[in-house]
Design an enzyme around this catalytic site. Structure first.
Site, PDB file in Angstrom:
ATOM      1  N   MET A  36       0.846  -1.206   0.000  1.00 20.16           N
ATOM      2  CA  MET A  36       0.000   0.000   0.000  1.00 20.16           C
ATOM      3  C   MET A  36       0.871   1.242   0.000  1.00 20.16           C
ATOM      4  SD  MET A  36      -3.256  -0.737   2.455  1.00 20.16           S
ATOM      5  CE  MET A  36      -2.325  -1.499   3.776  1.00 20.16           C
ATOM      6  N   CYS A 119      -2.787  -1.250 -10.221  1.00 18.09           N
ATOM      7  CA  CYS A 119      -3.041   0.146  -9.842  1.00 18.09           C
ATOM      8  C   CYS A 119      -4.018   0.797 -10.821  1.00 18.09           C
ATOM      9  CB  CYS A 119      -1.738   0.942  -9.793  1.00 18.09           C
ATOM     10  SG  CYS A 119      -2.066   2.644  -9.252  1.00 18.09           S
TER      11      CYS A 119
HETATM   12  C1  FMN Z   1      -3.771   3.576   0.173  1.00 19.59           C
HETATM   13  C2  FMN Z   1      -3.593   2.369  -0.712  1.00 19.59           C
HETATM   14  C3  FMN Z   1      -2.411   2.232  -1.421  1.00 19.59           C
HETATM   15  C4  FMN Z   1      -2.214   1.104  -2.238  1.00 19.59           C
HETATM   16  N1  FMN Z   1      -1.014   0.955  -2.889  1.00 19.59           N
HETATM   17  C5  FMN Z   1      -0.777  -0.194  -3.585  1.00 19.59           C
HETATM   18  C6  FMN Z   1       0.507  -0.472  -4.141  1.00 19.59           C
HETATM   19  O1  FMN Z   1       1.458   0.300  -4.025  1.00 19.59           O
HETATM   20  N2  FMN Z   1       0.651  -1.635  -4.836  1.00 19.59           N
HETATM   21  C7  FMN Z   1      -0.380  -2.524  -4.984  1.00 19.59           C
HETATM   22  O2  FMN Z   1      -0.205  -3.577  -5.615  1.00 19.59           O
HETATM   23  N3  FMN Z   1      -1.587  -2.297  -4.460  1.00 19.59           N
HETATM   24  C8  FMN Z   1      -1.814  -1.173  -3.751  1.00 19.59           C
HETATM   25  N4  FMN Z   1      -3.025  -0.984  -3.146  1.00 19.59           N
HETATM   26  C9  FMN Z   1      -4.060  -2.046  -3.250  1.00 19.59           C
HETATM   27  C10 FMN Z   1      -3.967  -3.029  -2.079  1.00 19.59           C
HETATM   28  O3  FMN Z   1      -2.759  -3.774  -2.145  1.00 19.59           O
HETATM   29  C11 FMN Z   1      -5.151  -4.021  -2.106  1.00 19.59           C
HETATM   30  O4  FMN Z   1      -5.119  -4.703  -3.339  1.00 19.59           O
HETATM   31  C12 FMN Z   1      -6.506  -3.330  -1.956  1.00 19.59           C
HETATM   32  O5  FMN Z   1      -6.474  -2.350  -0.937  1.00 19.59           O
HETATM   33  C13 FMN Z   1      -7.605  -4.348  -1.665  1.00 19.59           C
HETATM   34  O6  FMN Z   1      -7.364  -5.018  -0.452  1.00 19.59           O
HETATM   35  P1  FMN Z   1      -8.172  -4.644   0.903  1.00 19.59           P
HETATM   36  O7  FMN Z   1      -9.655  -4.776   0.596  1.00 19.59           O
HETATM   37  O8  FMN Z   1      -7.718  -5.659   1.908  1.00 19.59           O
HETATM   38  O9  FMN Z   1      -7.809  -3.239   1.267  1.00 19.59           O
HETATM   39  C14 FMN Z   1      -3.240   0.132  -2.365  1.00 19.59           C
HETATM   40  C15 FMN Z   1      -4.431   0.298  -1.630  1.00 19.59           C
HETATM   41  C16 FMN Z   1      -4.614   1.392  -0.813  1.00 19.59           C
HETATM   42  C17 FMN Z   1      -5.907   1.517  -0.033  1.00 19.59           C
END
Ligand code: FMN
Length: 331
Positions: A36, A119
């Site tokens: 993230m 992304c």
């Molecule tokens: C603030 C934020 C930053 C993120 N940055 C990345 C990242 O750098 N690389 C990536 O593969 N996914 C990124 N994601 C996606 C997360 O890895 C994940 O796929 C997404 O939040 C869904 O999972 P969750 O429902 O558990 O939050 C980001 C998500 C958030 C909320």
């Protein structure tokens, strides 16, 4: 020799079997912190890893920046040995540049290199990187073929479901596998869904059924019970947890947030702030920690003037004193 001889009993306990392997890298555990941007930096990542997150993904780093300005990428690629296995996540739309970047970072000895194909930000995806890659399967094949042949470590991919008009997740997962990819992480949303709506766990199960390499399921895992539910529903090897870990890194110790004793929350606030300041310096470390404090202590519950007063503190001691006063009871 008689197996009942006393010396036969003095064998060391067998090493625990890994939960799964990324190429030749063993991973122990079935839940891990999602990459993230702005959150999964060393201070937070290392704390999550210590609480049970099975491996460490860095925040994504643009391949072009690694190639052109490597000296500035240090903080995003810094980790401690105890975090291993460590995955460096990079993004870009140019196979040559991704290859150069992946080779360049080998001097830091990551265990795995991951390609971001999820992304949804316009600045990333519309230029063909991130989830933009899911529209160009041939390019994905080229990237994985070249990187898996050239790197000394396994290459993995993190995908979404694709775009509403091109839900290419099965195809891309197969391409990753057929071209040397060692693991695929699937966030069960399309580009257009961004982070809203429900993650589609059926699609994660479809990917799991389509490939033999390990699959990480991701999206809407908010509690220890969800970890088990997603694993049972999709068959995935492990679960990646993003937003629910912010404010509750104890999820990796299989605790719901309301099961964490208030004193442990206060201890963690201090330790996380300390790590943040040690890593970024006193001022930037405090500023970057504020968003975590909001989630650890659910500061949105406080009256706005009090919350603002807390968040505007520029001295860590004053900040903690105000926090203690405002969150004196159960937190
Ligand atoms: C603030 C934020 C930053 C993120 N940055 C990345 C990242 O750098 N690389 C990536 O593969 N996914 C990124 N994601 C996606 C997360 O890895 C994940 O796929 C997404 O939040 C869904 O999972 P969750 O429902 O558990 O939050 C980001 C998500 C958030 C909320």
């Amino acid at each position: 020799m008689n197996s009942s001889h006393p010396s036969a009993a003095v064998t060391s306990a067998p090493a625990p079997a890994p939960s799964f392997r990324v190429g030749n890298v063993p991973v122990y555990g079935d839940a891990l912190l999602a990459p993230m941007d702005g959150f999964s930096d060393w201070p937070f990542r290392s704390l999550c890893r210590a609480l049970g997150s099975a491996m460490s993904y860095t925040e994504f780093v643009k391949a072009e920046f690694i190639v052109r300005a490597y000296e500035h990428m240090g903080p995003r690629l810094t980790f401690e040995e105890a975090e291993r296995p460590v995955v460096f996540q990079i993004y870009g739309d140019d196979p040559d540049e991704l290859l150069q970047a992946a080779l360049r970072v080998q001097d830091r000895h990551p265990d795995v290199v991951d390609i971001n194909m999820g992304c949804p930000a316009r600045t990333v995806a519309n230029g063909g990187a991130g989830v933009g890659l899911m529209r160009t399967p041939l390019k994905v094949a080229r990237i994985f073929r070249r990187l898996s042949a050239a790197l000394p470590v396994p290459v993995t991919g993190k995908i979404r479901l694709g775009w509403e008009d091109a839900r290419t997740y099965r195809l891309i997962a197969r391409i990753v596998e057929e071209n040397g990819g060692a693991l695929i992480a699937v966030h069960g949303r399309t580009k257009e869904q961004s982070y809203g709506g429900l993650a589609d766990w059926d699609a994660i199960a479809e990917v799991k059924a389509a490939v033999k390499i390990p699959v990480l399921g991701n999206g809407d895992v908010r509690s220890p019970a969800d970890i088990e539910r997603m694993k049972a529903y999709t068959g995935c090897e492990a679960v990646m947890i993003g937003r629910a870990a912010i404010g509750n890194p104890w999820i990796f110790s299989r605790l719901d947030r309301d099961q964490v004793p208030p004193d442990e929350v206060r201890r963690m606030v201090r330790e996380h702030l300390e790590r943040s300041q040690a890593f970024y310096g006193p001022r930037k470390g405090l500023i970057l920690f504020r968003k975590h404090a909001m989630q650890y202590l659910k500061l949105q519950r406080l009256p706005r003037p009090l919350r603002t007063a807390i968040l505007e503190q520029e001295d860590a001691g004053d900040f903690l004193a105000l926090l203690d006063e405002a969150c004196a009871g159960p937190v």
